[in-house]
Design an enzyme around this catalytic site. Structure first.
Site, mmCIF file in Angstrom:
data_model
loop_
_atom_site.group_PDB
_atom_site.id
_atom_site.type_symbol
_atom_site.label_atom_id
_atom_site.label_comp_id
_atom_site.label_asym_id
_atom_site.label_seq_id
_atom_site.Cartn_x
_atom_site.Cartn_y
_atom_site.Cartn_z
ATOM 1 N N LYS A 115 -72.562 -28.858 34.566
ATOM 2 C CA LYS A 115 -73.568 -27.796 34.510
ATOM 3 C C LYS A 115 -73.032 -26.539 35.171
ATOM 4 C CE LYS A 115 -77.801 -30.574 34.734
ATOM 5 N NZ LYS A 115 -78.365 -30.098 33.464
ATOM 6 N N ARG A 150 -81.332 -39.914 28.766
ATOM 7 C CA ARG A 150 -81.654 -40.757 27.616
ATOM 8 C C ARG A 150 -80.761 -42.006 27.561
ATOM 9 N NH1 ARG A 150 -80.648 -35.840 23.600
ATOM 10 N NH2 ARG A 150 -81.383 -34.749 25.454
HETATM 11 N N1 BES Z 1 -81.813 -33.173 33.899
HETATM 12 C C1 BES Z 1 -81.515 -32.374 32.776
HETATM 13 C C2 BES Z 1 -82.737 -31.684 32.203
HETATM 14 C C3 BES Z 1 -83.302 -30.542 32.992
HETATM 15 C C4 BES Z 1 -82.717 -29.296 32.925
HETATM 16 C C5 BES Z 1 -84.445 -30.703 33.718
HETATM 17 C C6 BES Z 1 -83.267 -28.242 33.610
HETATM 18 C C7 BES Z 1 -85.004 -29.650 34.394
HETATM 19 C C8 BES Z 1 -84.413 -28.420 34.350
HETATM 20 C C9 BES Z 1 -80.935 -33.231 31.657
HETATM 21 O O1 BES Z 1 -80.176 -34.303 32.039
HETATM 22 C C10 BES Z 1 -80.058 -32.335 30.846
HETATM 23 O O2 BES Z 1 -79.130 -31.819 31.383
HETATM 24 N N2 BES Z 1 -80.397 -32.150 29.590
HETATM 25 C C11 BES Z 1 -79.677 -31.290 28.732
HETATM 26 C C12 BES Z 1 -79.608 -31.956 27.393
HETATM 27 C C13 BES Z 1 -78.668 -31.311 26.439
HETATM 28 C C14 BES Z 1 -77.243 -31.458 26.914
HETATM 29 C C15 BES Z 1 -78.861 -31.953 25.090
HETATM 30 C C16 BES Z 1 -80.408 -29.954 28.641
HETATM 31 O O3 BES Z 1 -81.646 -29.953 28.699
HETATM 32 O O4 BES Z 1 -79.745 -28.939 28.586
HETATM 33 ZN ZN ZN Z 2 -78.156 -33.839 32.412
#
Ligand code: BES
Ligand code: ZN
Ligand code: ZN
Length: 510
Positions: free
Chosen positions: A280, A354
């Site tokens: 991230k 997921r």
């Molecule tokens: N934990 C995150 C989702 C999230 C992001 C929650 C920001 C709260 C605030 C999750 O694991 C994630 O990173 N999801 C990605 C999925 C994508 C790579 C398909 C996302 O939401 O960007």
């Molecule tokens: Zn994630």
């Protein structure tokens, strides 16, 4: 810091007691409707000097009792008071009272002291207990990591509600129940707020084991990393293997001796989500300590139910892992085999929630006899784009069930908004060239929906052959509501503990 200290003692909430007398201890809290120009003469317990000060303020129209307005009165020899507005009487419902109670606690200053006496005018039991619930919910701070000087030591806040003798028993029972539920909300918040150096998969598991000692009718089972590998939990293992703090699954059972089908909860418990190799960006990455919010919701719900004395069976599974980039982390492109036997092409290691839920949902549906399964997950940023911080995304394979959850959320003031589970999204998530499913949609559009459609692939059927039907299931994406919800009046900052109350409402019907 020792882990035991990093989460407050279970069940610690401010004390709210009932009295049918008219004595006022500490600061008088006076909930008022718009248009009241003087106090009813029945308020005999209020000393005359304070009463005339209140009447002057009301008579002069200096306090209009708009919703959640407060005014503090001091300087009489009759003591201190805080007026709290309930708005128009005709519009006031349990939500108004809950928010008013929370607003009182949020507005407390040193001058008010730590003892309150609340005096209602002609409010019913549900309204009064809702006010008490709001006070208890809002009386929360997470200061375990702050050095405390002796002079900072505050006494615990306590409140007494003066009510009619006839209401006392019922009100007292309602408040006791509310306190039990609040203890579950606060536990969820404590777990969520805990910094990620002290909150890691096995630490969560140890906390759960410690908690289980408090109740004769609960059991906690921990499936550790080695066992998870042996059982073929490929999703959980793939996400957690790159961390030195290994993943685990924690299973909570309430009233496990009972036979028959039961509610089943599943929680995403990523104790820190760096994104893994699909790292991230740095900004606000600290917030990814809240990525175990789903597991905290589930644990908090079990505490609330156990503390209420709920006597039916409920089982919950939390999927705990830390998502780290490392030499031994999973890679984008890996294909993993989950507990279900289905394979996943991992196209982005940041879509990890997921993957762990795939194993949790499958285990929930195959090793138990669920009446329904509900999962909670801080699953997608896309859900925050869709609904902001105002509502949880809610998907289900059963329209009536989805409506029941939506209604339960509305009843307690925790909004969960219906979202679509469309076949097109399922198709998008199952068209990998080399595996049964893929963990990333074809593009970024509808990202919260494609995530839900992915999870659906891992909800087992009930029965076999022509009679097979997928187990009733709902998915709640709490990415926008587990923290950062500035309009949530029950919360100052940090983890919200959302949906513990929704679940108690849904499961117990009360
Ligand atoms: N934990 C995150 C989702 C999230 C992001 C929650 C920001 C709260 C605030 C999750 O694991 C994630 O990173 N999801 C990605 C999925 C994508 C790579 C398909 C996302 O939401 O960007
Ligand atoms: Zn994630
Ligand atoms: Zn995540």
């Amino acid at each position: 810091m020792k882990w035991e200290k990093a989460v407050a003692v279970f069940g610690e909430t401010m004390e709210v007691t009932i009295s049918s007398g008219s004595n006022i201890n500490g600061t008088l809290v006076l909930p008022l409707f718009e248009g009241e120009e003087a106090l009813p003469t029945a308020d005999e317990g209020i000393p005359n000097s304070l009463k005339s000060q209140i009447n002057r303020v009301l008579g002069d129209g200096d306090f209009k009792a708009k919703t959640n307005a407060t005014m503090t009165l001091v300087g009489t020899d009759g003591g201190k008071a805080m007026l709290i507005g309930l708005g128009k009487e005709a519009d006031a419902d349990v939500h108004t009272y809950r928010e008013a109670g929370a607003t009182v606690v949020a507005s407390l200053k040193k001058v008010h002291g730590d003892e309150l006496t609340v005096l209602f005018h002609a409010s019913d039991i549900a309204s009064m207990s809702s006010f008490a619930e709001g006070m208890m919910l809002r009386d929360y701070s997470y200061d375990l990591y702050k050095k405390k000087d002796d002079e900072d030591e505050k006494n615990d806040l306590s409140a007494r509600i003066n009510c009619n003798e006839g209401d006392a028993t019922e009100l007292s029972a309602a408040i006791d129940r509310a306190a039990s539920i609040v203890s579950g909300v606060h536990l969820s918040r404590d777990l969520g707020n805990c910094p990620p150096n002290d909150m890691y998969p096995m630490a969560f598991a140890e906390k759960a084991e410690l908690w289980a000692k408090d109740y004769a009718n609960v059991k906690v089972e921990v499936i550790d990393y080695e066992t998870a590998k042996r059982h073929g939990m490929g999703g959980l293992v793939a996400v957690g293997m790159g961390s030195s703090r290994k993943p685990c699954m924690v299973i909570f059972t309430l009233n496990g001796d009972l036979k028959g089908s039961h509610p089943m909860l599943v929680g995403k418990g990523i104790t820190f989500d760096t994104g893994g190799i699909s790292l991230k960006p740095g900004a606000n990455m600290d917030e990814m300590k809240y990525d175990m919010g789903g597991s905290a919701t589930v644990f908090g719900t079990m505490q609330a139910l156990a503390s209420c004395g709920y006597d039916k069976k409920v089982v919950a599974i939390t999927c705990m892992a830390e998502n780290m980039p490392a030499a031994n982390a999973q890679r984008p492109g890996d294909v993993i085999t989950t507990l279900s036997g289905k394979t996943i092409e991992v196209l982005n290691t940041d879509a990890e929630g997921r993957l762990v839920l795939a194993d949790g949902l499958w285990k929930a549906g195959t090793d138990y006899d669920p009446e329904y399964i509900i999962d909670f997950a801080t699953l997608t940023g896309a859900c925050v784009v869709a609904l902001g911080h105002e509502a949880t995304g809610l998907w289900s394979n059963d329209d009536d069930f989805r409506t029941r959850i939506h209604d339960a959320g509305n009843d307690v003031g925790e909004l969960a908004w219906p979202m679509p589970l469309l076949p097109a999204f399922e198709k998008e998530m199952t068209n990998s060239k080399i595996a049964d499913t893929r963990n990333l949609g074809a593009g970024r559009w509808g990202g919260a929906n494609t995530a839900a459609a992915f999870l659906k692939q891992f909800v087992p059927n009930r029965g076999e052959g022509d009679d097979a039907e997928q187990i009733t299931w709902a998915h709640m994406d709490i990415a926008g509501t587990y923290w950062g919800a500035k309009t949530n009046k029950m919360v100052g900052h940090g983890a919200t503990g959302i949906h513990v109350r929704t679940m108690v409402r849904l499961i117990t019907g009360e």
